[in-house]
Scaffold this motif. Structure first.
Motif, mmCIF file in Angstrom:
data_model
loop_
_atom_site.group_PDB
_atom_site.id
_atom_site.type_symbol
_atom_site.label_atom_id
_atom_site.label_comp_id
_atom_site.label_asym_id
_atom_site.label_seq_id
_atom_site.Cartn_x
_atom_site.Cartn_y
_atom_site.Cartn_z
ATOM 1 N N ARG A 275 -64.230 -6.972 -18.705
ATOM 2 C CA ARG A 275 -62.984 -6.892 -17.936
ATOM 3 C C ARG A 275 -61.820 -6.240 -18.673
ATOM 4 N NH1 ARG A 275 -64.595 -7.780 -12.753
ATOM 5 N NH2 ARG A 275 -66.067 -9.541 -12.693
ATOM 6 N N THR A 276 -62.046 -5.764 -19.888
ATOM 7 C CA THR A 276 -60.912 -5.254 -20.660
ATOM 8 C C THR A 276 -60.206 -4.081 -19.991
ATOM 9 O OG1 THR A 276 -62.524 -4.000 -21.970
ATOM 10 C CG2 THR A 276 -61.665 -6.033 -22.927
ATOM 11 N N ASP A 277 -60.965 -3.139 -19.463
ATOM 12 C CA ASP A 277 -60.327 -1.986 -18.823
ATOM 13 C C ASP A 277 -59.482 -2.420 -17.630
ATOM 14 O OD1 ASP A 277 -61.290 0.038 -20.527
ATOM 15 O OD2 ASP A 277 -63.223 0.070 -19.492
ATOM 16 N N ALA B 168 -55.451 -1.997 -17.404
ATOM 17 C CA ALA B 168 -54.932 -1.222 -16.280
ATOM 18 C C ALA B 168 -53.946 -2.043 -15.464
ATOM 19 C CB ALA B 168 -56.083 -0.749 -15.401
ATOM 20 N N SER B 169 -54.247 -3.340 -15.314
ATOM 21 C CA SER B 169 -53.358 -4.205 -14.546
ATOM 22 C C SER B 169 -52.053 -4.460 -15.284
ATOM 23 C CB SER B 169 -54.057 -5.539 -14.258
ATOM 24 O OG SER B 169 -53.219 -6.413 -13.542
ATOM 25 N N CYS C 179 -50.671 -2.459 -17.658
ATOM 26 C CA CYS C 179 -49.948 -1.265 -18.117
ATOM 27 C C CYS C 179 -50.167 -0.117 -17.149
ATOM 28 C CB CYS C 179 -50.412 -0.884 -19.507
ATOM 29 S SG CYS C 179 -49.537 0.504 -20.212
ATOM 30 N N ALA C 180 -49.239 0.082 -16.254
ATOM 31 C CA ALA C 180 -49.333 1.164 -15.284
ATOM 32 C C ALA C 180 -48.596 2.405 -15.788
ATOM 33 C CB ALA C 180 -48.745 0.715 -13.947
ATOM 34 N N ASP C 181 -49.021 3.562 -15.278
ATOM 35 C CA ASP C 181 -48.305 4.829 -15.514
ATOM 36 C C ASP C 181 -48.218 5.208 -16.986
ATOM 37 O OD1 ASP C 181 -47.828 4.911 -12.753
ATOM 38 O OD2 ASP C 181 -46.011 3.711 -12.983
ATOM 39 N N SER C 182 -49.202 4.807 -17.780
ATOM 40 C CA SER C 182 -49.293 5.226 -19.188
ATOM 41 C C SER C 182 -48.046 4.894 -20.005
ATOM 42 C CB SER C 182 -49.572 6.738 -19.277
ATOM 43 O OG SER C 182 -50.799 7.053 -18.670
ATOM 44 N N GLN C 183 -47.321 3.846 -19.615
ATOM 45 C CA GLN C 183 -46.155 3.446 -20.398
ATOM 46 C C GLN C 183 -46.598 2.670 -21.630
ATOM 47 O OE1 GLN C 183 -43.726 0.620 -18.229
ATOM 48 N NE2 GLN C 183 -45.496 -0.071 -17.043
ATOM 49 N N LEU D 202 -59.518 -5.512 -26.257
ATOM 50 C CA LEU D 202 -58.390 -5.094 -25.428
ATOM 51 C C LEU D 202 -57.636 -3.931 -26.061
ATOM 52 C CD1 LEU D 202 -57.273 -8.667 -24.465
ATOM 53 C CD2 LEU D 202 -57.907 -6.921 -22.817
ATOM 54 N N LEU D 203 -57.481 -3.963 -27.371
ATOM 55 C CA LEU D 203 -56.803 -2.864 -28.049
ATOM 56 C C LEU D 203 -57.587 -1.568 -27.891
ATOM 57 C CD1 LEU D 203 -55.608 -4.622 -31.336
ATOM 58 C CD2 LEU D 203 -54.283 -4.147 -29.264
ATOM 59 N N ALA D 204 -58.906 -1.665 -27.968
ATOM 60 C CA ALA D 204 -59.740 -0.470 -27.794
ATOM 61 C C ALA D 204 -59.563 0.113 -26.392
ATOM 62 C CB ALA D 204 -61.210 -0.816 -28.041
#
Length: 339
Positions: A73-75, A79-80, A82-86, A104-106
């Motif tokens: 579930r890490t991806d 994604a949930s 951190c949106a929009d590559s901020q 998660l860091l990966a």
């Protein structure tokens, strides 16, 4: 590049301050009835190493079960959160050696976003190990470790131009009394902004035999971990505990829904703790309560998060429903007021 938090420069919570706290808690806990010691006392250098051994035992399912859930579930979690590559700030309570956090860091690094990792832990040794490993594996991740007792002295997060993902893994929340658990989650949740998330790992209620085995393994590693607190008091406070005069006990308390770890006195004995100015008489059968591990149901988990001002957005469980990883967000203030 590694940036060390100013908190780490305070001699790791200051050796003097840590010693004063240890003495105070030993005096309070061992003069009370029933006798008790704070769970954080278990985690000196040797205790931390023994706990790492525990997590690899066949009987101790929580670590590998949680890791398996995170691997899948890490991806989705990143994604949930951190949106929009901020930029993403990952704040972890009780980080320990952060072995599962690397998953998660990966995932965040794969998104090619700026990542700041802020591990919080009472053990400077564990944080040093964690930061060394992460710096080697992910040199692009900025590290801001903080040695802190996040229960008694919750840190204030600085404003951040990006998203914050708070982590509390390993079912560590289960080591605290219910009101303490709510306080911990409310302290971190109150600092999350709209869109920020908290990922929480919790162990679930299951058969008593499975629970007891997880906290009283056949190899005796958990027993050594529990008994080591007596060695710590001998080494750091000049106590004269004979560890062979105590034995490890793991008990399931169904009313409180928790595993309890105790040290049971096997004979009448006197103990002196020089630095704490204590002379104690232990009777055969008397115990020192050292740790709890609360186990949750769907209802009690939902109540814990809701009472802490958080709302569950996603829940992932293993195939046997032994363990849960939840992603939640802070409730709006008006929603909290209506609860």
């Amino acid at each position: 590049m590694t940036t060390i938090s100013p908190a780490l420069d305070l001699a790791c919570r200051s050796a003097l301050g840590a010693r004063t706290e240890l003495i105070r808690e030993v005096q309070n806990g061992l003069q009370s009835r029933p006798r008790s010691l704070k769970p954080w006392m278990l985690y000196d250098e040797l205790g931390s190493r023994l706990f790492e051994q525990i997590t690899a035992l066949s009987e101790y399912y929580p670590t590998r079960t949680e890791r398996s859930l995170l691997e899948r579930r890490t991806d989705a979690i990143v994604a949930s959160a951190c949106a929009d590559s901020q930029p993403l700030r990952v704040v972890e309570l009780g980080a320990g050696t952060a072995s599962k956090t690397c998953l998660l860091l990966a995932a965040a690094v794969r998104k090619r976003i700026e990542v700041i990792y802020m591990p919080l832990d009472v053990s400077a040794d564990a944080l040093e190990i964690a930061c060394r490993g992460i710096e080697s594996a992910f040199p692009e991740v900025l590290l801001e470790p903080v040695v802190v007792n996040y229960v008694d002295s919750p840190p204030k997060l600085e404003d951040f131009d990006g998203s914050t993902l708070a982590l509390y893994l390993g079912s560590s929340i289960g080591n605290f009394m219910p009101q303490e658990s709510r306080t911990i989650l409310r302290n971190i949740g109150s600092q999350l902004r709209n869109g920020d998330a908290l990922v929480l790992g919790t162990d679930l209620v299951k058969e008593e035999s499975i629970l007891i085995a997880a906290y009283d393994d056949n190899e005796g590693v958990t027993a050594a971990f529990n008994l080591n607190v007596l060695n710590r008091l001998n080494n750091e406070l000049g106590a004269d505990f004979d560890p062979t005069g105590f034995r490890h006990r793991a008990r399931w308390n169904p009313v409180a829904s928790r595993i309890e770890m105790h040290l049971e006195c096997v004979r009448d004995q006197y103990v002196e703790i020089a630095s704490a100015e204590l002379e104690l008489h232990f009777r055969e059968g008397e115990t020192i309560h050292t740790e709890n591990s609360y186990k949750f149901t769907d209802n009690t988990l939902d109540a814990l998060l809701s009472d802490s001002g958080l709302k569950i957005e996603s829940t992932w469980k293993d195939e046997r429903s032994w363990y849960a990883v939840t992603l939640s967000r802070r409730l709006d203030e008006d929603q909290c007021d209506r609860k």
